[in-house]
Design a protein around this motif. Structure first.
Motif, PDB file in Angstrom:
ATOM      1  N   GLY A  22       0.803  -1.208   0.012  1.00  0.00           N
ATOM      2  CA  GLY A  22      -0.102  -0.013   0.158  1.00  0.00           C
ATOM      3  C   GLY A  22       0.656   1.322   0.023  1.00  0.00           C
ATOM      4  N   LEU A  23       0.448   2.247   0.799  1.00  0.00           N
ATOM      5  CA  LEU A  23       1.085   3.575   0.547  1.00  0.00           C
ATOM      6  C   LEU A  23       2.349   3.368   1.176  1.00  0.00           C
ATOM      7  CD1 LEU A  23       0.892   6.539   0.229  1.00  0.00           C
ATOM      8  CD2 LEU A  23       0.212   6.724   2.755  1.00  0.00           C
ATOM      9  N   MET A  24       2.881   2.727   2.288  1.00  0.00           N
ATOM     10  CA  MET A  24       4.132   2.794   2.711  1.00  0.00           C
ATOM     11  C   MET A  24       4.714   1.613   2.183  1.00  0.00           C
ATOM     12  SD  MET A  24       4.451   5.173   4.825  1.00  0.00           S
ATOM     13  CE  MET A  24       5.859   4.802   5.461  1.00  0.00           C
TER      14      MET A  24
ATOM     15  N   ASP B   8       1.061  -8.734  -1.513  1.00  0.00           N
ATOM     16  CA  ASP B   8       0.042  -8.095  -1.212  1.00  0.00           C
ATOM     17  C   ASP B   8      -1.044  -8.924  -1.110  1.00  0.00           C
ATOM     18  OD1 ASP B   8      -0.853  -4.803  -0.527  1.00  0.00           O
ATOM     19  OD2 ASP B   8      -2.618  -6.125  -0.687  1.00  0.00           O
ATOM     20  N   ALA B   9      -2.186  -9.110  -0.301  1.00  0.00           N
ATOM     21  CA  ALA B   9      -3.263  -9.791  -0.180  1.00  0.00           C
ATOM     22  C   ALA B   9      -4.365  -9.458  -1.458  1.00  0.00           C
ATOM     23  CB  ALA B   9      -3.892 -10.156   1.228  1.00  0.00           C
TER      24      ALA B   9
ATOM     25  N   THR C 267      -4.141  -4.148  -5.794  1.00  0.00           N
ATOM     26  CA  THR C 267      -2.922  -3.237  -5.113  1.00  0.00           C
ATOM     27  C   THR C 267      -1.795  -3.811  -5.799  1.00  0.00           C
ATOM     28  OG1 THR C 267      -4.040  -3.140  -3.186  1.00  0.00           O
ATOM     29  CG2 THR C 267      -1.803  -2.788  -3.080  1.00  0.00           C
TER      30      THR C 267
ATOM     31  N   ALA D 156       4.472  -4.110   6.248  1.00  0.00           N
ATOM     32  CA  ALA D 156       3.552  -2.914   6.150  1.00  0.00           C
ATOM     33  C   ALA D 156       2.305  -3.173   5.943  1.00  0.00           C
ATOM     34  CB  ALA D 156       4.513  -2.210   4.931  1.00  0.00           C
ATOM     35  N   VAL D 157       1.454  -4.010   6.679  1.00  0.00           N
ATOM     36  CA  VAL D 157       0.070  -4.130   6.668  1.00  0.00           C
ATOM     37  C   VAL D 157      -0.499  -3.088   7.555  1.00  0.00           C
ATOM     38  CG1 VAL D 157       0.164  -6.784   5.913  1.00  0.00           C
ATOM     39  CG2 VAL D 157       0.182  -6.041   8.296  1.00  0.00           C
ATOM     40  N   PRO D 158      -2.143  -3.026   7.511  1.00  0.00           N
ATOM     41  CA  PRO D 158      -2.777  -2.338   8.084  1.00  0.00           C
ATOM     42  C   PRO D 158      -2.357  -1.998   9.904  1.00  0.00           C
ATOM     43  CG  PRO D 158      -4.189  -2.988   6.555  1.00  0.00           C
ATOM     44  CD  PRO D 158      -2.993  -3.979   6.596  1.00  0.00           C
ATOM     45  N   GLU D 159      -2.477  -1.073  10.245  1.00  0.00           N
ATOM     46  CA  GLU D 159      -2.335  -0.932  11.727  1.00  0.00           C
ATOM     47  C   GLU D 159      -3.225  -1.591  12.590  1.00  0.00           C
ATOM     48  OE1 GLU D 159       0.475   0.340  12.790  1.00  0.00           O
ATOM     49  OE2 GLU D 159       0.469   1.526  14.408  1.00  0.00           O
TER      50      GLU D 159
ATOM     51  N   LYS E  87      -1.619  -7.641  12.078  1.00  0.00           N
ATOM     52  CA  LYS E  87      -0.004  -7.988  12.121  1.00  0.00           C
ATOM     53  C   LYS E  87       0.182  -9.551  12.746  1.00  0.00           C
ATOM     54  CE  LYS E  87       1.055  -3.197  12.102  1.00  0.00           C
ATOM     55  NZ  LYS E  87       1.715  -2.764  10.522  1.00  0.00           N
TER      56      LYS E  87
ATOM     57  N   VAL F 199      -0.441 -12.009   9.904  1.00  0.00           N
ATOM     58  CA  VAL F 199       0.533 -12.017   8.860  1.00  0.00           C
ATOM     59  C   VAL F 199       1.880 -12.613   9.714  1.00  0.00           C
ATOM     60  CG1 VAL F 199       2.200 -10.371   7.711  1.00  0.00           C
ATOM     61  CG2 VAL F 199      -0.295 -10.292   7.486  1.00  0.00           C
TER      62      VAL F 199
ATOM     63  N   ASN G  97       6.680  -2.021  10.660  1.00  0.00           N
ATOM     64  CA  ASN G  97       6.563  -0.655  10.315  1.00  0.00           C
ATOM     65  C   ASN G  97       5.418   0.049  10.833  1.00  0.00           C
ATOM     66  OD1 ASN G  97       7.283   1.854   8.856  1.00  0.00           O
ATOM     67  ND2 ASN G  97       5.506   1.600   7.699  1.00  0.00           N
TER      68      ASN G  97
ATOM     69  N   SER H 145       3.431   2.011  13.389  1.00  0.00           N
ATOM     70  CA  SER H 145       3.397   3.624  13.788  1.00  0.00           C
ATOM     71  C   SER H 145       3.369   3.549  15.371  1.00  0.00           C
ATOM     72  CB  SER H 145       2.423   4.286  13.001  1.00  0.00           C
ATOM     73  OG  SER H 145       2.304   4.409  11.773  1.00  0.00           O
TER      74      SER H 145
ATOM     75  N   HIS I  76      10.584   2.203  11.958  1.00  0.00           N
ATOM     76  CA  HIS I  76       9.415   3.124  11.360  1.00  0.00           C
ATOM     77  C   HIS I  76       9.783   4.191  10.707  1.00  0.00           C
ATOM     78  CE1 HIS I  76       6.672   6.719  12.388  1.00  0.00           C
ATOM     79  NE2 HIS I  76       5.804   5.759  11.696  1.00  0.00           N
ATOM     80  N   TRP I  77       9.374   3.924   9.278  1.00  0.00           N
ATOM     81  CA  TRP I  77       9.744   4.993   8.237  1.00  0.00           C
ATOM     82  C   TRP I  77       8.651   6.077   8.372  1.00  0.00           C
ATOM     83  CZ3 TRP I  77      13.286   3.266   4.226  1.00  0.00           C
ATOM     84  CH2 TRP I  77      13.821   1.951   4.418  1.00  0.00           C
TER      85      TRP I  77
HETATM   86  N1  LIG Z   1       0.558   6.097   6.101  1.00  0.00           N
HETATM   87  C1  LIG Z   1       1.670   6.654   6.685  1.00  0.00           C
HETATM   88  O1  LIG Z   1       1.901   7.728   6.431  1.00  0.00           O
HETATM   89  C2  LIG Z   1       2.435   5.818   7.638  1.00  0.00           C
HETATM   90  C3  LIG Z   1       3.515   6.201   8.110  1.00  0.00           C
HETATM   91  C4  LIG Z   1       4.566   5.457   8.883  1.00  0.00           C
HETATM   92  C5  LIG Z   1       3.952   3.842   9.104  1.00  0.00           C
HETATM   93  N2  LIG Z   1       2.694   3.574   8.827  1.00  0.00           N
HETATM   94  C6  LIG Z   1       2.315   2.163   9.043  1.00  0.00           C
HETATM   95  O2  LIG Z   1       2.693   1.358   7.822  1.00  0.00           O
HETATM   96  C7  LIG Z   1       1.581   0.409   8.014  1.00  0.00           C
HETATM   97  C8  LIG Z   1       0.860   0.142   6.628  1.00  0.00           C
HETATM   98  O3  LIG Z   1       0.291   1.465   6.436  1.00  0.00           O
HETATM   99  P1  LIG Z   1      -0.173   2.205   5.000  1.00  0.00           P
HETATM  100  O4  LIG Z   1      -0.559   3.579   5.062  1.00  0.00           O
HETATM  101  O5  LIG Z   1       0.829   1.608   4.046  1.00  0.00           O
HETATM  102  O6  LIG Z   1      -1.582   1.274   4.848  1.00  0.00           O
HETATM  103  P2  LIG Z   1      -2.340   1.002   3.437  1.00  0.00           P
HETATM  104  O7  LIG Z   1      -3.689   0.553   3.696  1.00  0.00           O
HETATM  105  O8  LIG Z   1      -1.800   1.877   2.552  1.00  0.00           O
HETATM  106  O9  LIG Z   1      -1.512  -0.299   2.958  1.00  0.00           O
HETATM  107  C9  LIG Z   1      -1.535  -1.858   3.680  1.00  0.00           C
HETATM  108  C10 LIG Z   1      -1.552  -2.781   2.664  1.00  0.00           C
HETATM  109  O10 LIG Z   1      -1.712  -3.998   3.493  1.00  0.00           O
HETATM  110  C11 LIG Z   1      -2.306  -4.995   2.515  1.00  0.00           C
HETATM  111  N3  LIG Z   1      -2.673  -6.115   3.159  1.00  0.00           N
HETATM  112  C12 LIG Z   1      -3.628  -5.983   4.340  1.00  0.00           C
HETATM  113  N4  LIG Z   1      -3.862  -7.289   4.903  1.00  0.00           N
HETATM  114  C13 LIG Z   1      -2.661  -8.104   4.358  1.00  0.00           C
HETATM  115  C14 LIG Z   1      -2.267  -9.439   4.628  1.00  0.00           C
HETATM  116  N5  LIG Z   1      -3.128 -10.218   5.275  1.00  0.00           N
HETATM  117  N6  LIG Z   1      -1.251  -9.795   3.788  1.00  0.00           N
HETATM  118  C15 LIG Z   1      -0.752  -8.898   2.846  1.00  0.00           C
HETATM  119  N7  LIG Z   1      -1.133  -7.901   2.569  1.00  0.00           N
HETATM  120  C16 LIG Z   1      -2.266  -7.299   3.340  1.00  0.00           C
HETATM  121  C17 LIG Z   1      -3.452  -4.053   1.931  1.00  0.00           C
HETATM  122  O11 LIG Z   1      -4.083  -4.833   1.002  1.00  0.00           O
HETATM  123  C18 LIG Z   1      -2.925  -2.748   1.644  1.00  0.00           C
HETATM  124  O12 LIG Z   1      -2.471  -2.817   0.283  1.00  0.00           O
HETATM  125  C19 LIG Z   1       0.796   0.527   9.238  1.00  0.00           C
HETATM  126  O13 LIG Z   1       1.290  -0.293  10.077  1.00  0.00           O
HETATM  127  C20 LIG Z   1       0.789   2.072   9.473  1.00  0.00           C
HETATM  128  O14 LIG Z   1       0.743   2.347  10.764  1.00  0.00           O
HETATM  129  C21 LIG Z   1       1.912   4.181   7.964  1.00  0.00           C
END
Ligand SMILES: NC(=O)c1ccc[n+]([C@@H]2O[C@H](COP(=O)([O-])OP(=O)(O)OC[C@H]3O[C@@H](n4cnc5c(N)ncnc54)[C@H](O)[C@@H]3O)[C@@H](O)[C@H]2O)c1
Length: 302
Positions: free
Chosen positions: A10-12, A31-32, A36, A84-87, A92, A95, A112, A114, A135-136
């Motif tokens: 995803g984003l990160m 990614d699941a 994406t 880097a899956v959802p918070e 976590k 995974v 990763n 937060s 933590h990026w």
């Molecule tokens: N967004 C930010 O600015 C930021 C900054 C630093 C850290 N983080 C942390 O990074 C982590 C990811 O955040 P994000 O913003 O990239 O979220 P996001 O929702 O953009 O990406 C998460 C990805 O994980 C995938 N996913 C979900 N369950 C899965 C699984 N079981 N197996 C494989 N893939 C799976 C989703 O399809 C999604 O593409 C979180 O822990 C968040 O707290 C985010």
């Protein structure tokens, strides 16, 4: 360590992939969500364009990043894994359990997260000594800081190794002595967000004014002189006097009506077209571009 697997593109996840590949590492992203994964290449190309990378150099970077349709396909091609899956703790845990069933006990795993406790993220792991909080900041290919922290059971050899890799990429690493939710940066950031919400609730000003104050003062100051150096610079006696007067008026709230009100009305911010501010079409993209160009301007330095 030159081959990284990333779970969650995803984003990160995609941004971390770009940062690693720019430094010469090979990256495999899993990614699941097939959609994406399908958009990964395009998002990577867009990120590199925003970095003003020449097409030839961008081609070298993109060639170092590949996608894997399954976790099993990813793990056989890497030396270390970043989640880097959802918070969410349950996601976590699920995974990490699936991952540990497929990798050797000595393979490093970076989380990763937060704001979750690393110790809680590691709960249930067969080999919690290998989990390091790395933590990026978004966007990971632009922001220099990476915070590195151990969980209660982390072997510090893995922490040192993570710092060495990141320093070798030219990142600014800071190493926390112990696990605290939010590392350092998010604790500072959300202490400030809490006070901003308090000012709104006290009807001192509107949200636009808060952003104007930050961007025209503290945002400029803190990229040159941090709050600790500034405390010494103005004098600890003055700092103490200010806190004596101000601290009783600062928020220690754990409830947030200024957020609950828009949330209860379905206003989540950019994604819903409204939140604390209004988000007409196009504003989200404009903010994303302003964010990246503003960071790049600051990185050029004086
Ligand atoms: N967004 C930010 O600015 C930021 C900054 C630093 C850290 N983080 C942390 O990074 C982590 C990811 O955040 P994000 O913003 O990239 O979220 P996001 O929702 O953009 O990406 C998460 C990805 O994980 C995938 N996913 C979900 N369950 C899965 C699984 N079981 N197996 C494989 N893939 C799976 C989703 O399809 C999604 O593409 C979180 O822990 C968040 O707290 C985010």
């Amino acid at each position: 360590m030159t081959r990284f697997g990333i779970i969650g593109g995803g984003l990160m996840g995609h941004g971390i992939a770009v940062a690693l590949a720019q430094a010469g590492h090979r990256v495999v992203v899993y990614d699941a969500d097939p959609a994406t994964l399908a958009s990964l290449d395009e998002r990577i190309v867009r990120a590199l364009e925003r970095c003003d990378m020449l097409p030839g150099d961008a081609g070298l970077v993109t060639a170092r990043i590949t996608a894997a349709k399954t976790l099993s396909d990813m793990v056989v091609r890497v030396d270390a894994v970043i989640e880097a899956v959802p918070e969410r703790l349950d996601v976590k845990h699920q995974v990490l359990e699936a991952l540990e069933a497929k990798i050797p006990a000595v393979m490093p795993v970076w989380s990763n997260t937060s704001v979750l406790s690393l110790t809680e993220v590691a709960e249930g792991m067969r080999h919690p000594q290998r989990l390091v909080g790395v933590h990026w900041w978004n966007p990971p290919y632009l922001i220099p800081l990476v915070e590195v922290a151990p969980g209660a059971e982390t072997d510090h050899r893995f922490v040192r190794e993570a710092c060495d890799v990141l320093n070798g990429m030219g990142k600014t690493t800071v190493r926390l002595h112990r696990d605290v939710p939010g590392f350092i940066g998010n604790r500072l950031q959300f202490a400030l967000v809490r006070e901003a919400l308090h000012l709104l609730e006290q009807e001192v000003c509107d949200p636009v004014t808060i952003d104007t104050v930050m961007r025209a003062s503290l945002g400029l100051r803190w990229s040159a002189v941090g709050p600790m150096e500034n405390a010494d610079f103005i004098g600890l006696d003055l700092t103490r006097n200010i806190l004596d007067s101000l601290a009783p008026h600062l928020s220690a709230a754990v409830t947030f009506p200024a957020l609950d009100e828009p949330l209860n009305a379905g206003q989540r911010g950019r994604a819903s077209g409204g939140g604390l501010l209004t988000w007409p079409p196009g504003r989200g993209e404009e903010v994303a571009q302003r964010l990246e160009s503003g960071i790049r301007r600051n990185l050029v330095g004086p």
